[in-house]
Write a protein that holds these residues in place. Sequence first.
Motif, PDB file in Angstrom:
ATOM      1  N   ARG A  49       0.305  54.856  -5.256  1.00  0.00           N
ATOM      2  CA  ARG A  49       0.481  54.345  -6.644  1.00  0.00           C
ATOM      3  C   ARG A  49       0.886  55.601  -7.632  1.00  0.00           C
ATOM      4  O   ARG A  49       1.691  55.551  -8.414  1.00  0.00           O
ATOM      5  CB  ARG A  49      -0.694  53.516  -7.094  1.00  0.00           C
ATOM      6  CG  ARG A  49      -0.908  52.926  -8.361  1.00  0.00           C
ATOM      7  CD  ARG A  49      -0.078  51.708  -8.317  1.00  0.00           C
ATOM      8  NE  ARG A  49      -0.186  51.204  -9.641  1.00  0.00           N
ATOM      9  CZ  ARG A  49       0.985  50.597 -10.226  1.00  0.00           C
ATOM     10  NH1 ARG A  49       2.157  50.416  -9.342  1.00  0.00           N
ATOM     11  NH2 ARG A  49       0.847  50.038 -11.447  1.00  0.00           N
ATOM     12  N   ILE A  50       0.123  56.522  -7.349  1.00  0.00           N
ATOM     13  CA  ILE A  50       0.430  57.712  -8.187  1.00  0.00           C
ATOM     14  C   ILE A  50       1.720  58.223  -8.047  1.00  0.00           C
ATOM     15  O   ILE A  50       2.285  58.405  -8.890  1.00  0.00           O
ATOM     16  CB  ILE A  50      -0.787  58.718  -8.064  1.00  0.00           C
ATOM     17  CG1 ILE A  50      -2.131  58.474  -8.555  1.00  0.00           C
ATOM     18  CG2 ILE A  50      -0.374  60.101  -8.445  1.00  0.00           C
ATOM     19  CD1 ILE A  50      -3.152  59.239  -8.110  1.00  0.00           C
ATOM     20  N   PHE A  51       2.130  58.334  -6.931  1.00  0.00           N
ATOM     21  CA  PHE A  51       3.493  58.730  -6.577  1.00  0.00           C
ATOM     22  C   PHE A  51       4.392  57.880  -6.962  1.00  0.00           C
ATOM     23  O   PHE A  51       5.674  58.394  -7.672  1.00  0.00           O
ATOM     24  CB  PHE A  51       3.727  58.797  -4.805  1.00  0.00           C
ATOM     25  CG  PHE A  51       4.898  59.171  -4.683  1.00  0.00           C
ATOM     26  CD1 PHE A  51       5.319  60.675  -4.592  1.00  0.00           C
ATOM     27  CD2 PHE A  51       6.136  58.518  -4.047  1.00  0.00           C
ATOM     28  CE1 PHE A  51       6.435  61.058  -3.980  1.00  0.00           C
ATOM     29  CE2 PHE A  51       7.437  58.767  -3.623  1.00  0.00           C
ATOM     30  CZ  PHE A  51       7.708  59.901  -3.706  1.00  0.00           C
ATOM     31  N   ASN A  52       4.440  56.539  -6.846  1.00  0.00           N
ATOM     32  CA  ASN A  52       5.565  55.686  -7.495  1.00  0.00           C
ATOM     33  C   ASN A  52       5.514  55.473  -9.048  1.00  0.00           C
ATOM     34  O   ASN A  52       6.568  55.651  -9.454  1.00  0.00           O
ATOM     35  CB  ASN A  52       5.064  54.047  -6.944  1.00  0.00           C
ATOM     36  CG  ASN A  52       5.581  54.056  -5.594  1.00  0.00           C
ATOM     37  OD1 ASN A  52       6.116  54.569  -4.917  1.00  0.00           O
ATOM     38  ND2 ASN A  52       4.913  52.805  -4.789  1.00  0.00           N
ATOM     39  N   LEU A  53       4.313  55.505  -9.533  1.00  0.00           N
ATOM     40  CA  LEU A  53       4.336  55.627 -11.069  1.00  0.00           C
ATOM     41  C   LEU A  53       4.967  56.927 -11.543  1.00  0.00           C
ATOM     42  O   LEU A  53       5.784  57.207 -12.534  1.00  0.00           O
ATOM     43  CB  LEU A  53       3.045  55.766 -11.581  1.00  0.00           C
ATOM     44  CG  LEU A  53       2.296  54.260 -11.439  1.00  0.00           C
ATOM     45  CD1 LEU A  53       0.880  54.205 -11.846  1.00  0.00           C
ATOM     46  CD2 LEU A  53       3.074  53.375 -12.414  1.00  0.00           C
ATOM     47  N   SER A  54       4.670  58.161 -10.704  1.00  0.00           N
ATOM     48  CA  SER A  54       5.341  59.519 -11.245  1.00  0.00           C
ATOM     49  C   SER A  54       6.779  59.372 -11.094  1.00  0.00           C
ATOM     50  O   SER A  54       7.531  59.822 -12.077  1.00  0.00           O
ATOM     51  CB  SER A  54       4.918  60.745 -10.256  1.00  0.00           C
ATOM     52  OG  SER A  54       3.313  60.800 -10.396  1.00  0.00           O
ATOM     53  N   MET A  55       7.430  58.811  -9.838  1.00  0.00           N
ATOM     54  CA  MET A  55       8.733  58.558  -9.708  1.00  0.00           C
ATOM     55  C   MET A  55       9.364  57.857 -10.733  1.00  0.00           C
ATOM     56  O   MET A  55      10.642  58.195 -11.314  1.00  0.00           O
ATOM     57  CB  MET A  55       9.097  58.288  -8.476  1.00  0.00           C
ATOM     58  CG  MET A  55       8.651  59.061  -7.241  1.00  0.00           C
ATOM     59  SD  MET A  55       9.488  60.649  -7.167  1.00  0.00           S
ATOM     60  CE  MET A  55       8.345  61.713  -7.713  1.00  0.00           C
ATOM     61  N   ALA A  56       8.653  56.643 -11.145  1.00  0.00           N
ATOM     62  CA  ALA A  56       9.303  55.800 -12.072  1.00  0.00           C
ATOM     63  C   ALA A  56       9.456  56.357 -13.597  1.00  0.00           C
ATOM     64  O   ALA A  56      10.211  56.370 -14.142  1.00  0.00           O
ATOM     65  CB  ALA A  56       8.374  54.503 -12.348  1.00  0.00           C
ATOM     66  N   MET A  57       8.395  57.364 -13.706  1.00  0.00           N
ATOM     67  CA  MET A  57       8.259  58.069 -15.106  1.00  0.00           C
ATOM     68  C   MET A  57       9.436  59.017 -15.146  1.00  0.00           C
ATOM     69  O   MET A  57      10.081  59.284 -16.160  1.00  0.00           O
ATOM     70  CB  MET A  57       6.768  58.616 -15.294  1.00  0.00           C
ATOM     71  CG  MET A  57       5.627  57.736 -15.750  1.00  0.00           C
ATOM     72  SD  MET A  57       6.152  56.567 -17.150  1.00  0.00           S
ATOM     73  CE  MET A  57       6.544  57.760 -18.434  1.00  0.00           C
ATOM     74  N   LEU A  58       9.549  59.640 -14.180  1.00  0.00           N
ATOM     75  CA  LEU A  58      10.599  60.776 -13.948  1.00  0.00           C
ATOM     76  C   LEU A  58      11.981  60.034 -14.144  1.00  0.00           C
ATOM     77  O   LEU A  58      12.827  60.528 -14.844  1.00  0.00           O
ATOM     78  CB  LEU A  58      10.709  61.518 -12.548  1.00  0.00           C
ATOM     79  CG  LEU A  58       9.517  62.347 -12.473  1.00  0.00           C
ATOM     80  CD1 LEU A  58       9.261  63.027 -11.084  1.00  0.00           C
ATOM     81  CD2 LEU A  58       9.439  63.655 -13.495  1.00  0.00           C
ATOM     82  N   LEU A  59      12.329  58.985 -13.751  1.00  0.00           N
ATOM     83  CA  LEU A  59      13.527  58.034 -13.704  1.00  0.00           C
ATOM     84  C   LEU A  59      13.605  57.751 -15.328  1.00  0.00           C
ATOM     85  O   LEU A  59      14.830  58.071 -15.757  1.00  0.00           O
ATOM     86  CB  LEU A  59      13.449  56.923 -12.816  1.00  0.00           C
ATOM     87  CG  LEU A  59      14.776  55.928 -12.820  1.00  0.00           C
ATOM     88  CD1 LEU A  59      16.031  57.143 -12.647  1.00  0.00           C
ATOM     89  CD2 LEU A  59      14.912  54.991 -11.883  1.00  0.00           C
ATOM     90  N   ILE A  60      12.630  57.207 -15.999  1.00  0.00           N
ATOM     91  CA  ILE A  60      12.582  56.870 -17.080  1.00  0.00           C
ATOM     92  C   ILE A  60      12.891  58.058 -18.191  1.00  0.00           C
ATOM     93  O   ILE A  60      13.552  57.919 -18.967  1.00  0.00           O
ATOM     94  CB  ILE A  60      11.471  56.283 -17.604  1.00  0.00           C
ATOM     95  CG1 ILE A  60      11.048  54.873 -16.950  1.00  0.00           C
ATOM     96  CG2 ILE A  60      11.199  55.982 -19.382  1.00  0.00           C
ATOM     97  CD1 ILE A  60      12.151  53.816 -17.368  1.00  0.00           C
TER      98      ILE A  60
END
Length: 152
Positions: free
Chosen positions: A126-137
């Motif tokens: 979950r932390i990894f996915n949220l981090s990747m999503a935030m980096l994309l944003i």
Amino acid sequence: MFLAIGLGLGSLFQQFPTIHLVITVIGVVYLTVLAWKIANAGAPEEKQNTQPITFLQSAGFQWVNPKAWIMATGAIAAFTRPADDMHWQVIQLTLVFMLAAIPSAWTWLLFGVGLQKLLKDPRNLRIFNLSMAMLLILSMVPVVLDLVDQLS
């Protein structure tokens, strides 16, 4: 592929700058949806042991891969300006993508097994996915700021 698409779109964008704006907006919307999907992704399904595809098969697949076309089109629309030399911008973008791809691929290759073990924990995933999503944003912030500037 990226270079070929970019050089073709570059000519189109210089002739019709409005198309550039429309594709940029579509690209931002697509990447935002992709970030949402990444942020909310669960654990991947276990796969059967299958034969991996070859390098040539992988390279050929990119020409029919809709995500590759969307990525190339969206990146070219997002990170170029029709008023400037499109060919030079596309060449620069191609080099940046190539330079970013090399360390990214090596990182996944070298740390893939360790990451796989780490990401089996739902909390870490979950932390990894949220981090990747935030980096994309965050990667879209300059594009959105440029869009706001163009529209105002």
